[in-house]
Design a protein around this motif. Sequence first.
Motif, PDB file in Angstrom:
ATOM      1  N   GLN A 117       1.351  -4.070   6.367  1.00 37.67           N
ATOM      2  CA  GLN A 117       1.429  -3.793   5.140  1.00 37.67           C
ATOM      3  C   GLN A 117       2.883  -4.130   4.525  1.00 37.67           C
ATOM      4  N   ASP A 118       3.961  -3.390   5.398  1.00 45.59           N
ATOM      5  CA  ASP A 118       5.218  -3.633   5.016  1.00 45.59           C
ATOM      6  C   ASP A 118       6.112  -3.310   6.401  1.00 45.59           C
ATOM      7  N   PRO A 119       6.327  -4.419   7.261  1.00 48.19           N
ATOM      8  CA  PRO A 119       7.063  -3.915   8.579  1.00 48.19           C
ATOM      9  C   PRO A 119       8.368  -3.107   8.331  1.00 48.19           C
ATOM     10  N   GLU A 120       8.911  -3.117   7.327  1.00 46.57           N
ATOM     11  CA  GLU A 120      10.447  -2.490   7.030  1.00 46.57           C
ATOM     12  C   GLU A 120      10.188  -1.064   7.028  1.00 46.57           C
ATOM     13  N   TYR A 121       8.918  -0.375   6.821  1.00 46.02           N
ATOM     14  CA  TYR A 121       8.700   0.841   6.646  1.00 46.02           C
ATOM     15  C   TYR A 121       8.169   1.330   8.286  1.00 46.02           C
ATOM     16  N   LEU A 122       8.185   0.419   8.861  1.00 44.98           N
ATOM     17  CA  LEU A 122       7.577   0.841  10.452  1.00 44.98           C
ATOM     18  C   LEU A 122       8.293   1.997  11.240  1.00 44.98           C
ATOM     19  N   GLY A 123       9.383   2.211  10.935  1.00 45.96           N
ATOM     20  CA  GLY A 123      10.262   3.376  11.290  1.00 45.96           C
ATOM     21  C   GLY A 123       9.777   4.636  10.701  1.00 45.96           C
ATOM     22  N   GLU A 124       9.045   4.651   9.442  1.00 46.02           N
ATOM     23  CA  GLU A 124       8.433   5.930   9.011  1.00 46.02           C
ATOM     24  C   GLU A 124       7.344   6.169   9.746  1.00 46.02           C
ATOM     25  N   ALA A 125       6.588   5.525  10.578  1.00 43.19           N
ATOM     26  CA  ALA A 125       5.387   5.925  11.320  1.00 43.19           C
ATOM     27  C   ALA A 125       5.834   6.094  12.874  1.00 43.19           C
ATOM     28  N   MET A 126       6.903   5.709  13.227  1.00 45.63           N
ATOM     29  CA  MET A 126       7.247   5.731  14.733  1.00 45.63           C
ATOM     30  C   MET A 126       6.833   7.221  15.253  1.00 45.63           C
ATOM     31  N   ARG A 127       7.579   8.215  14.880  1.00 47.74           N
ATOM     32  CA  ARG A 127       7.618   9.581  15.178  1.00 47.74           C
ATOM     33  C   ARG A 127       6.045  10.129  15.302  1.00 47.74           C
TER      34      ARG A 127
END
Length: 258
Positions: free
Chosen positions: A113-123
């Motif tokens: 969808q938008d890899p820039e937000y990937l960090g939000e999903a990591m934890r």
Amino acid sequence: LLEQEMDLYARQALRQLLDLYQLEQDWDKAIACAQDLESRCGEDMHILTAHFYCELVEQLIWQGNSGQAQELVKKALSIDPGCVRASLMEGMLAMESGQLKLAIRSYKRVEQQDPEYLGEAMRPLMECYKALGRLDEFDDYVRSVSATHPGITPILFLAELIASRHGLDQAISYLGQELQKRPSVRGLDRLLEYVLMHLDGLPRPQVELLKEFTSSLLKDKFIYKCRHCGFNLKALHWQCPSCNHWNTVKPIYGIEGV
């Protein structure tokens, strides 16, 4: 000409109504108004409408109505399949109901969808894999995305995995190598944390001083920025508090970013 003027007035009136409903947080009316703008004026409102549904989801979660919240998340994704916010919400709701495989699918969807937000999903993604006893799969996934993701976040998660599974020595070595390729204050702060945990008779006060310095740098650091107006934020907002645009607040990358 008269018909064109009427269309213009209708669009202006609906736009003003939409702004009013957003200020009042009347999301049902905002959705109806957005649908009117689409059907009567031909405006593409799918991104905003999905966010309005997500706002309703947040209200339902606060009320403890997770069942209806899940249905509205699906509605948001059907309207805007690229809605990262809806995927993160779907993942959270799935985790809470014990649907860990669904949660993993939802969180991993963010990359497309938008890899820039990937960090939000990591934890939460790591928590799902850990609960299923499948951390090897998470390790493989993070290694694959770290090659293309511009930030330090995937590297920090890999370092965390290495530290817990193979020890601080290997985590320190890995993080030191990665920081040479991808300089980062946040990465240096984590490296110093590991070094302090590992020190034995070495000049600890000097390392502690460095750690205090990096921690103070990060404490008040903005890590999100609106791509429309340039407003800086410390937390993710799906609607910019400054310009009120939706979906324009993104993580900041680089040496001082995430």
